[in-house]
Design a protein around this motif. Structure first.
Motif, PDB file in Angstrom:
ATOM      1  N   LEU A 124       0.818  -1.215   0.000  1.00  0.00           N
ATOM      2  CA  LEU A 124       0.000   0.000   0.000  1.00  0.00           C
ATOM      3  C   LEU A 124       0.850   1.263   0.000  1.00  0.00           C
ATOM      4  O   LEU A 124       0.416   2.304   0.497  1.00  0.00           O
ATOM      5  CB  LEU A 124      -0.939   0.001   1.209  1.00  0.00           C
ATOM      6  CG  LEU A 124      -1.996  -1.105   1.254  1.00  0.00           C
ATOM      7  CD1 LEU A 124      -2.912  -0.924   2.460  1.00  0.00           C
ATOM      8  CD2 LEU A 124      -2.819  -1.146  -0.036  1.00  0.00           C
ATOM      9  N   GLN A 125       2.041   1.173  -0.568  1.00  0.00           N
ATOM     10  CA  GLN A 125       2.905   2.363  -0.635  1.00  0.00           C
ATOM     11  C   GLN A 125       2.726   3.149  -1.929  1.00  0.00           C
ATOM     12  O   GLN A 125       3.321   4.204  -2.107  1.00  0.00           O
ATOM     13  CB  GLN A 125       4.365   1.963  -0.464  1.00  0.00           C
ATOM     14  CG  GLN A 125       4.699   1.374   0.898  1.00  0.00           C
ATOM     15  CD  GLN A 125       4.403   2.304   2.043  1.00  0.00           C
ATOM     16  OE1 GLN A 125       3.724   1.945   2.996  1.00  0.00           O
ATOM     17  NE2 GLN A 125       4.898   3.544   1.959  1.00  0.00           N
ATOM     18  N   PHE A 126       1.930   2.619  -2.860  1.00  0.00           N
ATOM     19  CA  PHE A 126       1.574   3.315  -4.093  1.00  0.00           C
ATOM     20  C   PHE A 126       2.803   3.786  -4.864  1.00  0.00           C
ATOM     21  O   PHE A 126       2.858   4.917  -5.364  1.00  0.00           O
ATOM     22  CB  PHE A 126       0.627   4.485  -3.782  1.00  0.00           C
ATOM     23  CG  PHE A 126      -0.698   4.021  -3.236  1.00  0.00           C
ATOM     24  CD1 PHE A 126      -1.751   3.735  -4.087  1.00  0.00           C
ATOM     25  CD2 PHE A 126      -0.864   3.825  -1.871  1.00  0.00           C
ATOM     26  CE1 PHE A 126      -2.968   3.278  -3.586  1.00  0.00           C
ATOM     27  CE2 PHE A 126      -2.071   3.369  -1.357  1.00  0.00           C
ATOM     28  CZ  PHE A 126      -3.124   3.092  -2.219  1.00  0.00           C
ATOM     29  N   ASP A 127       3.779   2.894  -4.964  1.00  0.00           N
ATOM     30  CA  ASP A 127       5.021   3.141  -5.720  1.00  0.00           C
ATOM     31  C   ASP A 127       5.794   4.351  -5.206  1.00  0.00           C
ATOM     32  O   ASP A 127       6.610   4.933  -5.933  1.00  0.00           O
ATOM     33  CB  ASP A 127       4.722   3.328  -7.219  1.00  0.00           C
ATOM     34  CG  ASP A 127       4.161   2.062  -7.852  1.00  0.00           C
ATOM     35  OD1 ASP A 127       4.605   0.963  -7.466  1.00  0.00           O
ATOM     36  OD2 ASP A 127       3.266   2.172  -8.720  1.00  0.00           O
ATOM     37  N   GLU A 128       5.563   4.749  -3.962  1.00  0.00           N
ATOM     38  CA  GLU A 128       6.299   5.869  -3.380  1.00  0.00           C
ATOM     39  C   GLU A 128       7.468   5.402  -2.529  1.00  0.00           C
ATOM     40  O   GLU A 128       8.250   6.222  -2.043  1.00  0.00           O
ATOM     41  CB  GLU A 128       5.355   6.729  -2.524  1.00  0.00           C
ATOM     42  CG  GLU A 128       4.261   7.406  -3.331  1.00  0.00           C
ATOM     43  CD  GLU A 128       3.425   8.359  -2.495  1.00  0.00           C
ATOM     44  OE1 GLU A 128       3.884   8.767  -1.413  1.00  0.00           O
ATOM     45  OE2 GLU A 128       2.312   8.707  -2.933  1.00  0.00           O
TER      46      GLU A 128
END
Length: 375
Positions: A248-252
């Motif tokens: 759930l880091q959204f590619d960050e």
């Protein structure tokens, strides 16, 4: 996955070539400083300080001291134009004292870090970027050497990660429930602290920076990845949870946060956002038995007010140490429910769906900490 300690090997670290008005400096005519940086495992995000990341960020800064002759003291930045491979050089050349005096070296990256004048502390280091995508790693190192031992083969400068990395993952264990996620929040976290640089050699021995090197943690902030907007997803990215654990880091990349200890939020004290917690920005729906999913959260009044998503929160005690990666895995509707209303919202602490949150904590290897959480 595992975060490995970052190592920088310096070849022929040397001392200052210029002198003060009051001291005579016996300048060695050997080779100038050149450094070599390497990492024994690729890291997981561009903001981590691997050699390529350090090179891209402008190099690393060194504070060098010679107790026998202060004329050899210097502060300089070492850069690399080959993506972190090969030698690192400063714009000014520095040399070892020819009398074989011992020199000390304090180093850190990125170079924009504001250290004390002597380089021995980093006061009031602040993680002001509240979005994971804008955060960066901090690495520090210390060693000492002298001409007879280090001019030819070089002086190792093994760097340590000074921050903690936090990653949130989740799954949904009930196929009759739908959980659509657009963001995640790490809540009630100290954002500022003072770091004392190591004064013993940061050797290539797998050890970590002691948590006691951090002090005076203060200034609470919340940190987010993905969307923090209750109305819409960033870039339209929605993660629908199922029985498989999803990032759930959204590619960050992982959150880069201050090492610290925080008591868990007391969800029974509604509307009292005191204490650490994780929150997932989501929509929760339930199967009506005919394949139709009816929205349960956010509540109808919130939806009418334009809130298409709401935070589902879980209290978590945080005991973070430097150089460790903490992975929190939330289990929606496993042995628990769908979490509590976010403490920053009226009604905070109220159960959303199902029973109270349950979670377990497991410590894996020396630099990975995995936390499984059931809602």
């Amino acid at each position: 996955m595992k975060i490995k300690t970052l190592f920088l090997a310096t070849a022929a670290l040397a001392a200052l070539a210029s002198c003060s008005n009051d001291e005579t400096v016996d300048v060695n005519q050997g080779s100038g400083i050149r450094m070599k940086a390497f990492l024994n495992k690729a890291t997981t995000r561009a903001a981590e300080m691997d050699p390529a990341g350090i090179a891209k960020a402008g190099g690393f800064k060194v504070h060098a001291y010679c107790a026998a002759n202060a004329g050899f003291n210097f502060i300089d930045v070492f850069k690399n134009t080959a993506g972190g491979a090969g030698d690192w050089n400063s714009d000014n050349k520095h040399y070892w004292p020819s009398d074989d005096s011992v020199m000390e070296f304090f180093a850190y990256a990125p170079t924009t870090t504001v250290a004390a004048a002597d380089g021995k502390t980093i006061p009031d280091y602040t993680i002001s970027a509240t979005s994971a995508k804008n955060q960066t790693d901090l690495v520090v190192g210390y060693n000492k050497g002298k001409k007879s031992l280090n001019e030819g083969g070089g002086l190792e400068m093994n760097f340590r990660h000074a921050l903690s990395q936090v990653v949130v993952k989740a799954k949904n264990s009930n196929a009759n429930m739908k959980v659509e996620v657009i963001g995640v929040k790490v809540g009630y976290v100290n954002s500022k602290g003072t770091l004392t640089m190591p004064t013993a050699a940061t050797l290539n021995d797998g050890s970590l920076l002691p948590v006691g090197n951090w002090a005076s943690q203060a200034d609470i902030l919340n940190y987010t990845a993905g969307s923090a907007d209750l109305t819409t997803a960033v870039g339209g990215t929605v993660v629908e949870l199922d029985g498989t654990v999803k990032d759930l880091q959204f590619d960050e990349g992982g959150f880069m946060l201050l090492p610290q200890t925080q008591a868990a939020w007391n969800e029974k004290a509604q509307n009292d956002a005191v204490g650490a917690y994780l929150a997932v920005l989501c929509r929760i729906s339930q199967n009506d038995g005919n394949g139709n999913f009816n929205l349960l959260y956010p509540k109808p009044a919130d939806v009418a007010a334009g809130e298409n998503y709401g935070y589902s929160a879980v209290p978590v005690k945080m005991e973070w140490e430097p150089g460790k990666k903490y992975t929190y895995t939330l289990d929606f509707f496993g042995n628990g429910g769908g979490g509590q209303v976010d403490p920053d919202k009226p009604g905070g602490g109220e159960d959303i769906v199902g029973g109270p949150i349950k979670f377990t904590v497991t410590v894996d290897t020396w630099n990975d900490v995995n936390t499984d959480i059931e809602l």
